[in-house]
Design a protein around this motif. Structure first.
Motif: not given
Length: 307
Positions: A200-201, A218-221, A225-226, A233-234
């Motif tokens: 993410r960084a 799920s948490e990464a998505q 989105a937020l 994307y994964l």
């Protein structure tokens, strides 16, 4: 022909054991340091099928990425599958050397090979090694960051990855908008869901790794989105498949050393698929197949919607 000790010294120069994670088990598992080495086989897993291939090939040395004994043991009995591997190796004068997390962190390392297979130009490590005065360019560390020459849709990038990496029963799992643009990527050969913060960084478009679990994904998505417009994307490309390209890279590195020293080594790369998953079953697409779709009133009704 060089002695095993000479070849091991060369391998240790490529992937020093001191750079492995503290929990890891790397280095030479078995083998006579004075034995002569002519043929070397590279593989991901030190499993029975690969050991049998080494014996049939007449290899003097088997180099694997995964350790045989990652945790302590009190037996090498041939009644256990790991003990049988050791017995087979010793009886046939085949040495075993392991380069695991020390090969992950190397320059070039496991993730460089993965990035190359995906057509990425490496721009640096995902998680650089800290306090490494012998790495002034800062190229060592876990994972890699890279760029494509031109942006492509996620669907096309995933298709390219599927075509470039070894085929496995499960194929690739993709999370994200198929039409979303991909130009930058992070990659990590093997299990990589512990590096989401670094991904993410880095602000990349896609992250390619393996062994992605439900809750971290799920948490990464949700986070993407937020805060990041759906990115990264994964792509879960499978553990064995993301690490296998390293075998070819490692063989080429040893070939270069052999040529410089006039050793005359003959290197080989195992193409036995040792991914443990053997079959993939997909649900039928007919709307009558399987249990009802949860929250059916909210689900799309197009013919392409899976059951």
């Amino acid at each position: 022909m060089p002695a095993l000790s000479d070849v091991v010294a060369a391998l240790e120069a490529l992937w020093p054991a001191g750079r492995a994670e503290p929990w890891d088990a790397v280095g030479t598992v078995c083998g006579d340091p004075d034995a002569r080495v002519e043929r070397v086989l590279f593989a991901v897993d030190p499993v029975r099928e690969v050991v049998d291939e080494a014996v049939e090939l007449g290899a003097d040395l088997l180099v694997t990425h995964h350790p045989l004994y990652l945790r302590g043991t009190s037996t090498v009995s041939a009644g256990t599958f790991k003990g049988r591997v050791v017995h087979t190796l010793i009886k046939n004068d085949v040495a075993l050397h392991v380069a695991h997390t020390n090969a992950d962190r190397a320059d070039p390392g496991v993730s460089d090979a993965l990035a190359g297979a995906l057509g990425l130009r490496v721009t640096g490590p995902l998680v650089p090694d800290a306090d490494a005065p012998d790495d002034p360019a800062g190229r060592r560390g876990l994972g890699r960051l890279g760029e494509l020459d031109a942006p492509v849709p996620l669907r096309e990038f995933a298709d390219r990855a599927a075509a470039s990496l070894p085929r496995t029963a499960t194929g690739l799992r993709v999370a994200g908008d198929p039409a979303g643009e991909v130009r930058t990527a992070a990659v990590c050969g093997g299990s990589g869901d512990g590096l989401f913060d670094a991904v993410r960084a880095a602000g990349v478009d896609v992250y390619v790794t393996a062994d992605l679990r439900h809750h971290p994904v799920s948490e990464a998505q949700q986070h993407a989105a937020l805060a990041a417009g759906g990115r990264p994307y994964l792509i879960d490309a499978g553990h064995w498949a993301t690490e296998w390209p390293w075998c070819e890279q490692a063989a080429a590195q040893l070939d270069a050393i052999s040529d410089r020293n006039a050793w005359g080594l003959r290197t080989h790369v195992s193409r036995i698929v040792t991914d443990p998953w053997t079959t993939h079953s997909a649900a039928p697409t007919a709307s009558t197949a399987g249990p009802p779709t949860p929250h059916a009133s909210l689900a799309p009704t197009s013919p392409e919607q899976p059951a």
